[in-house]
Design an enzyme around this catalytic site. Structure first.
Site, PDB file in Angstrom:
ATOM      1  N   SER A  39      -4.288  -1.363  -5.463  1.00  0.00           N
ATOM      2  CA  SER A  39      -3.929  -2.764  -5.281  1.00  0.00           C
ATOM      3  C   SER A  39      -5.148  -3.654  -5.510  1.00  0.00           C
ATOM      4  O   SER A  39      -6.242  -3.330  -5.050  1.00  0.00           O
ATOM      5  CB  SER A  39      -3.422  -2.923  -3.846  1.00  0.00           C
ATOM      6  OG  SER A  39      -3.041  -4.242  -3.605  1.00  0.00           O
ATOM      7  N   GLY A  40      -4.941  -4.788  -6.185  1.00  0.00           N
ATOM      8  CA  GLY A  40      -6.068  -5.632  -6.570  1.00  0.00           C
ATOM      9  C   GLY A  40      -6.789  -6.317  -5.421  1.00  0.00           C
ATOM     10  O   GLY A  40      -8.018  -6.439  -5.437  1.00  0.00           O
ATOM     11  N   HIS A  41      -6.022  -6.754  -4.407  1.00  0.00           N
ATOM     12  CA  HIS A  41      -6.661  -7.616  -3.397  1.00  0.00           C
ATOM     13  C   HIS A  41      -7.600  -6.861  -2.457  1.00  0.00           C
ATOM     14  O   HIS A  41      -8.284  -7.460  -1.647  1.00  0.00           O
ATOM     15  CB  HIS A  41      -5.610  -8.409  -2.606  1.00  0.00           C
ATOM     16  CG  HIS A  41      -4.783  -7.625  -1.634  1.00  0.00           C
ATOM     17  ND1 HIS A  41      -5.049  -7.636  -0.289  1.00  0.00           N
ATOM     18  CD2 HIS A  41      -3.704  -6.828  -1.798  1.00  0.00           C
ATOM     19  CE1 HIS A  41      -4.145  -6.889   0.333  1.00  0.00           C
ATOM     20  NE2 HIS A  41      -3.320  -6.384  -0.565  1.00  0.00           N
TER      21      HIS A  41
ATOM     22  N   ASN B  43      -6.206   3.745   5.831  1.00  0.00           N
ATOM     23  CA  ASN B  43      -6.554   2.341   6.069  1.00  0.00           C
ATOM     24  C   ASN B  43      -7.074   2.067   7.472  1.00  0.00           C
ATOM     25  O   ASN B  43      -7.793   1.099   7.687  1.00  0.00           O
ATOM     26  CB  ASN B  43      -5.343   1.449   5.771  1.00  0.00           C
ATOM     27  CG  ASN B  43      -4.054   1.988   6.336  1.00  0.00           C
ATOM     28  OD1 ASN B  43      -3.712   3.147   6.110  1.00  0.00           O
ATOM     29  ND2 ASN B  43      -3.343   1.190   7.077  1.00  0.00           N
TER      30      ASN B  43
ATOM     31  N   CYS C 111      -1.693  -4.125   8.413  1.00  0.00           N
ATOM     32  CA  CYS C 111      -0.715  -3.965   7.341  1.00  0.00           C
ATOM     33  C   CYS C 111       0.734  -4.021   7.817  1.00  0.00           C
ATOM     34  O   CYS C 111       1.642  -4.119   7.020  1.00  0.00           O
ATOM     35  CB  CYS C 111      -0.971  -2.659   6.600  1.00  0.00           C
ATOM     36  SG  CYS C 111      -2.627  -2.657   5.932  1.00  0.00           S
TER      37      CYS C 111
ATOM     38  N   GLN D 120      -6.850   2.141  -0.396  1.00  0.00           N
ATOM     39  CA  GLN D 120      -8.097   1.932   0.348  1.00  0.00           C
ATOM     40  C   GLN D 120      -9.302   2.558  -0.347  1.00  0.00           C
ATOM     41  O   GLN D 120     -10.440   2.159  -0.112  1.00  0.00           O
ATOM     42  CB  GLN D 120      -7.973   2.494   1.771  1.00  0.00           C
ATOM     43  CG  GLN D 120      -7.034   1.706   2.660  1.00  0.00           C
ATOM     44  CD  GLN D 120      -7.547   0.304   2.990  1.00  0.00           C
ATOM     45  OE1 GLN D 120      -8.750   0.036   2.985  1.00  0.00           O
ATOM     46  NE2 GLN D 120      -6.636  -0.604   3.276  1.00  0.00           N
TER      47      GLN D 120
ATOM     48  N   THR E 269       8.595 -10.388 -15.903  1.00  0.00           N
ATOM     49  CA  THR E 269       7.497 -10.944 -16.691  1.00  0.00           C
ATOM     50  C   THR E 269       6.174 -10.547 -16.063  1.00  0.00           C
ATOM     51  O   THR E 269       5.984 -10.678 -14.854  1.00  0.00           O
ATOM     52  CB  THR E 269       7.628 -12.481 -16.772  1.00  0.00           C
ATOM     53  OG1 THR E 269       8.890 -12.770 -17.368  1.00  0.00           O
ATOM     54  CG2 THR E 269       6.510 -13.091 -17.603  1.00  0.00           C
TER      55      THR E 269
HETATM   56  N1  PLP Z   1      -1.405   1.581   1.194  1.00  0.00           N
HETATM   57  C1  PLP Z   1      -2.475   1.436   1.974  1.00  0.00           C
HETATM   58  C2  PLP Z   1      -3.266   2.640   2.370  1.00  0.00           C
HETATM   59  C3  PLP Z   1      -2.878   0.167   2.426  1.00  0.00           C
HETATM   60  O1  PLP Z   1      -3.950   0.041   3.204  1.00  0.00           O
HETATM   61  C4  PLP Z   1      -2.099  -0.948   2.036  1.00  0.00           C
HETATM   62  C5  PLP Z   1      -2.429  -2.301   2.516  1.00  0.00           C
HETATM   63  O2  PLP Z   1      -3.247  -2.499   3.359  1.00  0.00           O
HETATM   64  C6  PLP Z   1      -0.992  -0.754   1.195  1.00  0.00           C
HETATM   65  C7  PLP Z   1      -0.675   0.525   0.798  1.00  0.00           C
HETATM   66  C8  PLP Z   1      -0.165  -1.895   0.715  1.00  0.00           C
HETATM   67  O3  PLP Z   1      -0.824  -2.594  -0.305  1.00  0.00           O
HETATM   68  P1  PLP Z   1      -0.438  -4.097  -0.673  1.00  0.00           P
HETATM   69  O4  PLP Z   1      -0.933  -4.954   0.444  1.00  0.00           O
HETATM   70  O5  PLP Z   1      -1.141  -4.363  -1.956  1.00  0.00           O
HETATM   71  O6  PLP Z   1       1.041  -4.143  -0.812  1.00  0.00           O
END
Ligand code: PLP
Length: 376
Positions: free
Chosen positions: A197-199, A149, A319, A177, A235
């Site tokens: 991860s969706g976002h 990341n 993060c 990532q 749920t």
């Molecule tokens: N792993 C990596 C490499 C990330 O960059 C991130 C978030 O930036 C995560 C895990 C955590 O994901 P989430 O924000 O969906 O919990």
């Protein structure tokens, strides 16, 4: 505003919201309910699961919807480690996200696991010799991220998996990532578990998924009503899952074009600010990542200067909440703590233009001069 923080999060795409809308309004049923509304929600969830499975090249039964990358990493690591009787030894890398490192440390603290953290070279690539030497008969799980990341380093996960499998060790990869940029076909990657991860790819925050290969035992972390085949109770976030599937349908931006724009941007920054240092690999790098250190400044002050000119980026990674510590990723690359404090990460999506990047490069040079002039 020029948004260069896509590695932190992305805007939810209009098509994603449109796909979600019915499942937040008229079709709001609980997929476990035995009536029409429930059945409609269950059908939508099944269709979303089919899309994820097709994207990953796996079976629908191997997809577990979660709340995002952090939960997927926790479930993969704790779930596989606690369900696997072969030993109590974990292998990971020094540049993992906290969701991985802290899950491993939890197992170390509370469940008697031993943790080997394998180092990386100056560009952030896993030391494969050290890695191979770390694998033991009692190693329960290997977890190494597909793409980093902060510095965008893309690890040779297929090779990492091959080496682990030679000892019968299951492999998890954090592909949070990488999603939307790299091929996540789990057979090609050769992994037994994969988180995303969706976002990070235009879906909403609060939805993600974990792939776990059918025969790999998994202990649940969340216990309750037995949803997701007992592997993740609670749920289901139907609208989130539908949105995730829609985002996957839109993914596959031209990484090559983004990488070309990013490379021109890197070259321009390095020529305008000769003291700047590119962190991370020159080759095996995510297309959207450009990360630098600006020795003699602080990443935060460059960030503030750029922010004042409408440029949004990040000091290292967004993060970890409220962390002033130099990044463990940059330290693992052998960068001195005082230089690591000067890190700034620019992360592009496909919408960022070459003209915008040129403007940003000029602003970086100005910000650098001002911060240096102020002695910050
Ligand atoms: N792993 C990596 C490499 C990330 O960059 C991130 C978030 O930036 C995560 C895990 C955590 O994901 P989430 O924000 O969906 O919990």
């Amino acid at each position: 505003m020029i948004y260069l923080d896509s590695a932190a999060t992305t805007a939810t795409r209009r098509e994603v919201l449109e796909a979600m809308w019915p499942y937040l309004t008229g079709e709001f049923g609980n997929p476990s309910s035995h009536h029409e509304l429930g059945e409609s929600a269950a059908a939508a969830l099944k269709a979303a699961r089919a899309t994820v499975a097709a994207w990953l090249g796996c079976r629908e039964s191997e997809v577990i919807f979660t709340s995002g990358g952090t939960e997927s990493d926790n479930l993969a690591i704790k779930g596989i480690a606690l369900a696997t009787p072969r030993g109590r030894h974990l292998v990971t890398s020094a540049i993992e996200h906290e969701a991985v490192l802290e899950s491993c440390r939890y197992l170390e603290r509370h469940h008697g696991f031993e943790l080997t953290i394998v180092g990386v070279d100056g560009e952030g690539m896993l030391d494969l010799e050290q890695y191979e030497a770390a694998l033991r008969p009692d190693t329960t799980l290997v977890t190494v991220m597909l793409a980093n990341n902060e510095i965008g380093a893309v690890q040779p996960v297929a090779r990492i998996a091959e080496l682990a499998h030679a000892h019968g060790i299951p492999v998890h990869t954090d592909a949070v990532q990488a999603a939307g940029w790299l091929d996540l076909d789990v057979s090609r990657l050769g992994v037994d578990a994969l988180s995303f991860s969706g976002h990070k790819l235009g879906a909403t925050k609060g939805i993600g998924a974990l792939y776990v290969r059918g025969r790999v035992p998994l202990e649940a972390v969340l216990h309750g009503g037995g949803q997701e085949r007992g592997r993740r109770s609670g749920t289901e976030n139907v609208a989130g899952a539908v949105g995730l599937a829609a985002a996957i349908g839109l993914a596959g931006a031209s990484g090559r074009e983004v990488a070309a724009r990013r490379d021109a941007f890197i070259a321009e920054v390095l020529s305008l600010v000769p003291a700047a240092v590119l962190t991370g690999p020159t080759h095996d790098r995510l297309p959207g990542n450009a990360s630098f250190c600006f020795p003699g400044t602080s990443g935060e002050s460059i960030l503030l200067e750029l922010g004042a000119h409408g440029i949004v980026c990040s000091a290292g990674s967004a993060c970890a909440v409220g962390s002033d510590e130099p990044s463990h990723v940059l330290l693992a690359l052998g960068i001195a703590p005082e230089v690591a404090q000067t890190a700034v990460r620019f992360s592009l999506d496909a919408s960022v233009t070459a003209a915008q990047l040129h403007e940003v490069a000029l602003e970086i040079a100005g910000a650098y001069e001002r911060v240096r002039g102020l002695g910050r």
